[in-house]
Design a protein around this motif. Structure first.
Motif, PDB file in Angstrom:
ATOM      1  N   MET A   1      91.628 144.364 -54.792  1.00 39.91           N
ATOM      2  CA  MET A   1      90.453 143.329 -55.694  1.00 39.91           C
ATOM      3  C   MET A   1      90.135 142.276 -54.710  1.00 39.91           C
ATOM      4  N   ALA A   2      90.658 141.591 -53.390  1.00 40.17           N
ATOM      5  CA  ALA A   2      89.955 140.396 -52.608  1.00 40.17           C
ATOM      6  C   ALA A   2      89.215 141.563 -51.884  1.00 40.17           C
ATOM      7  N   ALA A   3      89.432 142.986 -51.567  1.00 39.33           N
ATOM      8  CA  ALA A   3      88.897 143.352 -50.503  1.00 39.33           C
ATOM      9  C   ALA A   3      86.854 143.949 -50.815  1.00 39.33           C
ATOM     10  N   THR A   4      87.923 144.729 -52.226  1.00 36.73           N
ATOM     11  CA  THR A   4      86.465 145.002 -53.350  1.00 36.73           C
ATOM     12  C   THR A   4      85.496 143.423 -53.633  1.00 36.73           C
ATOM     13  N   ALA A   5      86.071 142.333 -53.605  1.00 35.49           N
ATOM     14  CA  ALA A   5      85.061 141.316 -53.783  1.00 35.49           C
ATOM     15  C   ALA A   5      84.983 140.710 -52.804  1.00 35.49           C
ATOM     16  N   ALA A   6      85.178 140.913 -51.730  1.00 31.53           N
ATOM     17  CA  ALA A   6      84.639 140.591 -49.846  1.00 31.53           C
ATOM     18  C   ALA A   6      82.963 141.203 -50.225  1.00 31.53           C
ATOM     19  N   SER A   7      83.681 142.935 -50.205  1.00 30.09           N
ATOM     20  CA  SER A   7      82.332 144.204 -50.017  1.00 30.09           C
ATOM     21  C   SER A   7      81.156 143.462 -50.791  1.00 30.09           C
ATOM     22  N   ILE A   8      81.591 143.504 -52.580  1.00 27.89           N
ATOM     23  CA  ILE A   8      80.671 143.228 -52.577  1.00 27.89           C
ATOM     24  C   ILE A   8      79.202 141.721 -53.045  1.00 27.89           C
ATOM     25  N   LEU A  45      83.579 147.238 -43.651  1.00 24.36           N
ATOM     26  CA  LEU A  45      85.304 146.726 -43.004  1.00 24.36           C
ATOM     27  C   LEU A  45      85.998 146.663 -43.555  1.00 24.36           C
ATOM     28  N   PRO A  46      85.901 146.244 -44.588  1.00 26.21           N
ATOM     29  CA  PRO A  46      87.446 145.835 -45.582  1.00 26.21           C
ATOM     30  C   PRO A  46      87.991 147.546 -45.740  1.00 26.21           C
ATOM     31  N   GLY A  47      86.951 148.450 -46.603  1.00 25.75           N
ATOM     32  CA  GLY A  47      87.148 149.554 -46.133  1.00 25.75           C
ATOM     33  C   GLY A  47      87.454 150.273 -45.493  1.00 25.75           C
ATOM     34  N   ILE A  48      87.287 149.978 -44.074  1.00 26.69           N
ATOM     35  CA  ILE A  48      87.589 150.863 -42.845  1.00 26.69           C
ATOM     36  C   ILE A  48      89.107 149.853 -42.641  1.00 26.69           C
ATOM     37  N   VAL A  49      89.762 149.079 -42.977  1.00 27.73           N
ATOM     38  CA  VAL A  49      90.562 148.525 -43.043  1.00 27.73           C
ATOM     39  C   VAL A  49      91.264 148.719 -43.988  1.00 27.73           C
ATOM     40  N   ILE A  50      91.211 149.134 -44.924  1.00 26.01           N
ATOM     41  CA  ILE A  50      91.882 150.197 -46.606  1.00 26.01           C
ATOM     42  C   ILE A  50      92.398 151.196 -45.448  1.00 26.01           C
ATOM     43  N   ALA A  51      91.200 152.305 -44.731  1.00 23.74           N
ATOM     44  CA  ALA A  51      91.690 153.614 -44.195  1.00 23.74           C
ATOM     45  C   ALA A  51      92.531 153.359 -43.379  1.00 23.74           C
ATOM     46  N   MET A  58      94.499 152.649 -52.680  1.00 19.81           N
ATOM     47  CA  MET A  58      94.026 151.038 -52.411  1.00 19.81           C
ATOM     48  C   MET A  58      92.137 151.182 -52.114  1.00 19.81           C
ATOM     49  N   TRP A  59      91.687 152.363 -51.354  1.00 22.46           N
ATOM     50  CA  TRP A  59      90.828 153.261 -50.322  1.00 22.46           C
ATOM     51  C   TRP A  59      89.843 153.463 -51.835  1.00 22.46           C
ATOM     52  N   LEU A  60      90.442 154.670 -52.663  1.00 26.04           N
ATOM     53  CA  LEU A  60      89.664 154.929 -53.863  1.00 26.04           C
ATOM     54  C   LEU A  60      89.243 153.591 -54.526  1.00 26.04           C
ATOM     55  N   ILE A  61      90.205 152.846 -54.844  1.00 23.08           N
ATOM     56  CA  ILE A  61      89.830 151.206 -56.124  1.00 23.08           C
ATOM     57  C   ILE A  61      88.776 150.447 -55.078  1.00 23.08           C
ATOM     58  N   TRP A  62      88.961 150.176 -53.960  1.00 27.87           N
ATOM     59  CA  TRP A  62      87.864 149.391 -53.116  1.00 27.87           C
ATOM     60  C   TRP A  62      86.480 150.588 -53.816  1.00 27.87           C
ATOM     61  N   PHE A  63      86.440 151.536 -52.787  1.00 26.56           N
ATOM     62  CA  PHE A  63      85.036 152.734 -52.706  1.00 26.56           C
ATOM     63  C   PHE A  63      84.587 152.781 -55.059  1.00 26.56           C
ATOM     64  N   GLY A  64      85.086 152.561 -55.368  1.00 25.18           N
ATOM     65  CA  GLY A  64      85.079 152.925 -56.919  1.00 25.18           C
ATOM     66  C   GLY A  64      84.787 151.639 -57.183  1.00 25.18           C
ATOM     67  N   GLY A  65      85.257 150.320 -56.990  1.00 23.21           N
ATOM     68  CA  GLY A  65      84.268 149.458 -57.294  1.00 23.21           C
ATOM     69  C   GLY A  65      83.602 148.625 -56.696  1.00 23.21           C
ATOM     70  N   CYS A  66      83.218 148.857 -55.531  1.00 17.55           N
ATOM     71  CA  CYS A  66      82.132 149.194 -54.730  1.00 17.55           C
ATOM     72  C   CYS A  66      81.015 149.951 -55.271  1.00 17.55           C
ATOM     73  N   ALA A  67      81.122 151.541 -55.424  1.00 19.11           N
ATOM     74  CA  ALA A  67      80.006 152.119 -56.261  1.00 19.11           C
ATOM     75  C   ALA A  67      79.586 151.182 -57.344  1.00 19.11           C
ATOM     76  N   VAL A  68      80.492 151.165 -58.447  1.00 18.73           N
ATOM     77  CA  VAL A  68      80.193 150.440 -59.769  1.00 18.73           C
ATOM     78  C   VAL A  68      79.335 148.887 -59.711  1.00 18.73           C
TER      79      VAL A  68
END
Length: 85
Positions: A1-8, A45-51, A58-68
């Motif tokens: 969640m923190a990575a998604t929030a940072a990207s958003i 960067l958060p997505g790269i670190v997760i990948a 976790m990467w799919l959750i980050w990617f989906g959260g960022c897309a939505v």
């Protein structure tokens, strides 16, 4: 969640500083190329670190959260009234 929030956070900064949107609203283009690229790196960067960690779920959750969130940000900014000079 923190990575998604940072990207958003960085996606919102990119959207608010979009040169085309600012020009259409009669605002000066305040973001330079370097700043836009820094925001882009901050968003990715958060997505790269997760990948690199190898956690596909976790990467799919980050990617989906960022897309939505990106879709919702675009809808929000499209609904704001334009302020032309």
């Amino acid at each position: 969640m923190a990575a998604t929030a940072a990207s958003i956070f960085f996606v919102v900064l990119l959207a608010l500083g979009d040169p085309k949107r600012r020009r259409a609203n009669g605002l000066p283009n305040s973001l330079g190329k370097v700043k836009r690229h820094a925001y882009l790196i901050g968003a990715i960067l958060p997505g790269i670190v997760i990948a690199l960690s190898g956690d596909a779920a976790m990467w799919l959750i980050w990617f989906g959260g960022c897309a939505v969130a990106g879709w919702l940000i675009a809808l929000w900014l499209a609904s704001l009234p334009l302020h032309k000079r």
